[in-house]
Design a protein around this motif. Structure first.
Motif, PDB file in Angstrom:
ATOM      1  N   ARG A   1       0.816  -1.226   0.000  1.00 37.20           N
ATOM      2  CA  ARG A   1       0.000   0.000   0.000  1.00 37.20           C
ATOM      3  C   ARG A   1       0.847   1.273   0.000  1.00 37.20           C
ATOM      4  O   ARG A   1       0.391   2.316  -0.438  1.00 37.20           O
ATOM      5  CB  ARG A   1      -0.934   0.020   1.209  1.00 37.20           C
TER       6      ARG A   1
ATOM      7  N   ALA B   1       1.824   2.805  -3.620  1.00 39.82           N
ATOM      8  CA  ALA B   1       0.869   3.605  -4.394  1.00 39.82           C
ATOM      9  C   ALA B   1       1.089   5.103  -4.202  1.00 39.82           C
ATOM     10  O   ALA B   1       0.631   5.911  -5.018  1.00 39.82           O
ATOM     11  CB  ALA B   1      -0.560   3.239  -3.977  1.00 39.82           C
ATOM     12  N   GLU B   2       1.807   5.491  -3.146  1.00 36.64           N
ATOM     13  CA  GLU B   2       2.011   6.919  -2.880  1.00 36.64           C
ATOM     14  C   GLU B   2       3.093   7.518  -3.780  1.00 36.64           C
ATOM     15  O   GLU B   2       3.078   8.715  -4.050  1.00 36.64           O
ATOM     16  CB  GLU B   2       2.385   7.142  -1.411  1.00 36.64           C
TER      17      GLU B   2
ATOM     18  N   THR C   1       1.834   9.453  -6.808  1.00 37.00           N
ATOM     19  CA  THR C   1       1.039  10.589  -6.321  1.00 37.00           C
ATOM     20  C   THR C   1       1.957  11.685  -5.781  1.00 37.00           C
ATOM     21  O   THR C   1       1.723  12.872  -6.004  1.00 37.00           O
ATOM     22  CB  THR C   1       0.072  10.115  -5.201  1.00 37.00           C
TER      23      THR C   1
ATOM     24  N   ARG D   1      -1.107   4.863   3.558  1.00 36.03           N
ATOM     25  CA  ARG D   1      -1.383   6.201   3.003  1.00 36.03           C
ATOM     26  C   ARG D   1      -2.578   6.865   3.679  1.00 36.03           C
ATOM     27  O   ARG D   1      -2.799   8.054   3.535  1.00 36.03           O
ATOM     28  CB  ARG D   1      -1.664   6.093   1.507  1.00 36.03           C
TER      29      ARG D   1
END
Length: 572
Positions: free
Chosen positions: A76, A79-80, A83, A160
């Protein structure tokens, strides 16, 4: 999973507040924070003392563990990274974009290595990483014992996520469904930690000190700054990076900006005196935290339609915010589990894996339970290392004896039964004192706890007489809610009323803690007041005393008058 796991070990490890929980066929064997046994506060080490005790309690070995539930999911974090690169589009955040992306990727790999290392410790077990906020949700909802509720989790960061609203429902086993999530860099826990550090206290440890300081300040001076810096939106809130730059998961990147410093005050060193500006900054931070928490609670009510709310995450330890939500009447009842912070996610992660596994056994021993750690019913006390201490076994009515000592002004440590879960002393590892004694707060802060003079002390009260003194209007079994007080409380026990007119109370009923209930009743017979001051059995900077040796150290090295340790009366 190939087979249904009977033995599930839940772990919070390698970050902070290490802890472990053990479920065997859905039944909770126990839960304990490592610091209570290792004497290292907020330790991030693998919780080997906690795991050793749990397996010993169940008569198991590491080879018997079927599943290890870990409280973070490595993937998880990844995924940052893309971004974070978008931050390069703004001049305010450009310098953080690459380091933030790299930091999240690095933590993802580090978390994966941690999961792998757990696999090596338990070669016969499947290691299951659990989404951090899901673990928080299940800790809170399962502990409530309710059939359904809204679940609001607010913390600094879980992978996140920083804030989630879920609906909890119990169809044979507790489950939560996340309805809305707010992601970093919008984080209330991040802001509170940043300002705690700015004010000269330890982030992740002393936010409660800042909450206490806030009562002495005037929020007016910095109210508009925080309204700009932490802006509410239709579905949540957002941070202004001009005041709180986006988090970078490596050290050396300040959490507050130069603009924040210019518009507030220079960072305070821990040894510097506290000034009015520090009080006002704390007051404005606390006021904004309460406003945002109320906003999120209303959002949770709207999304779930539920009349009950469970709160979790580190920000749920902000008892004044919890009290505000209760006072606002958004929900009929609000519940905070005894361990709402990260340590408690060891239990939530274990519940998640048990629930997902298809094990048909219902969850047992989690709902409304807080005394979950080791006990030492007949300790063999060798006082040689503490030459100044002496002991005697009490062969009289112990509750009556203790109430009598307290009524005569003694400050007494109480060590009985199993260690409490969570950050509050709930009557098993407590320091008790009479709220009627002149100067008791000053004495407790200066010579017993060795902490700041403005820190308040919490009351415990007989549940059936709470309304005489407190306006909360619901049970508060885990000392996690600040309540308004009645005129009777102000008149008779001002020692337990903080500068903001509230008290963080604990209500005691006879089934929850029979001994403490008896002590309160005995104290009430002597004084007319069914209230005692209750603070944790430790001194500032040390964890709550989980073992007899820790308790004896606390007695020997503080201003405590005596220690009642499993029926032994120990004095200096």
């Amino acid at each position: 999973m190939d087979h249904v796991p009977a033995v599930v070990l839940g772990l919070c490890s390698y970050t902070h507040d290490s802890a472990a929980a053990l479920l065997v066929d859905g039944e909770l064997v126990g839960f304990v924070e490592e610091e209570r046994l290792s004497q290292k506060k907020h330790t991030h080490e693998y919780p080997h003392h906690a795991v050793e005790w749990l397996l010993g309690e169940a008569g198991l070995t590491p080879a018997d563990v079927d599943a290890v539930a870990y409280n973070f999911q490595p993937v998880r974090y990844l995924a940052e990274a893309p971004t974070a690169l978008r931050l390069a589009l703004s001049g305010t955040t450009r310098d953080r974009a690459l380091p933030r992306a790299a930091g999240f990727a690095k933590v993802a790999l580090r978390t994966r290595r941690r999961v792998q290392s757990l696999g090596r410790r338990f070669p016969g077990a499947q290691v299951s990483p659990v989404l951090h906020h899901r673990a928080h949700q299940l800790t809170a909802f399962a502990a409530s014992g309710w059939d359904e509720s809204a679940v609001l989790v607010v913390d600094s960061l879980g992978e996140r996520q920083t804030t989630t609203i879920a609906h909890g429902h119990h169809a044979g086993r507790p489950a939560t469904r996340t309805l809305e999530a707010i992601h970093d860099p919008a984080s209330l826990g991040y802001v509170y930690g940043a300002v705690t550090e700015h004010l000269g206290w330890r982030r992740g440890d002393e936010e409660g000190t800042v909450m206490a300081l806030a009562a002495l300040g005037d929020p007016t001076r910095f109210r508009h700054l925080f309204a700009r810096a932490v802006r509410t939106t239709a579905t949540g809130f957002a941070l202004d990076p001009a005041y709180f730059p986006p988090r970078v998961l490596t050290s050396g990147y300040p959490r507050t900006s130069r603009r924040f410093v210019v518009e507030t005050c220079p960072p305070r060193r821990p040894d510097e005196p506290i000034q009015e500006v520090h009080q006002d900054l704390a007051a404005a931070l606390q006021e904004r935290t309460e406003q945002v928490m109320l906003h999120m609670a209303r959002r949770a009510r709207l999304l779930t339609g539920s009349r009950r709310l469970c709160l979790g995450g580190g920000v749920a330890t902000n008892c004044v915010s919890v009290g505000r939500i209760i006072e606002a009447g958004i929900f009929d009842e609000v519940f905070v589990p005894p361990a709402p912070g990260d340590a408690g996610t060891a239990l939530g992660a274990a519940v998640a894996v048990h629930t997902d596994s298809g094990n048909g056994r219902p969850l047992c021993g989690v709902a409304r339970a807080c005394y979950l750690g080791p006990s030492y019913p007949e300790p063999n006390l060798d006082l040689t290392p503490w030459p100044g201490l002496q002991q005697k076994t009490l062969d009289i009515e112990v509750a009556e004896f203790l109430a009598d000592q307290l009524a005569h002004g003694m400050i007494v440590g109480l060590f009985q039964g199993r260690v409490e879960a969570g950050p509050r002393a709930l009557g098993n590892r407590s320091i008790l004192a009479s709220p009627l004694e002149p100067g008791v707060v000053e004495r407790l802060n200066a010579s017993v706890k060795f902490r700041e003079p403005f820190r308040p002390f919490a009351p415990m009260v007989l549940a059936d007489r709470a309304r005489e003194f407190f306006t909360l209007g619901q049970d508060a079994p885990y000392m996690s809610m600040a309540s308004g007080v009645t005129n009777k409380a102000r008149e008779h026990i001002p020692a337990i009323v903080h500068a903001n007119g509230t008290s963080r109370l604990q209500t005691i009923n006879p089934t929850q803690n029979p001994f403490v209930h008896d002590v309160l009743r005995a104290f009430a017979r002597r004084t007319g007041v069914p209230v005692l001051i209750n603070t944790s059995l430790n001194v500032k900077g040390k964890p709550i005393c989980g073992t007899p040796d820790m308790a004896l150290d606390c007695l020997a090295n503080s201003g405590l008058d005596a220690l009642l340790l499993e029926g032994r009366w120990i004095t200096k």
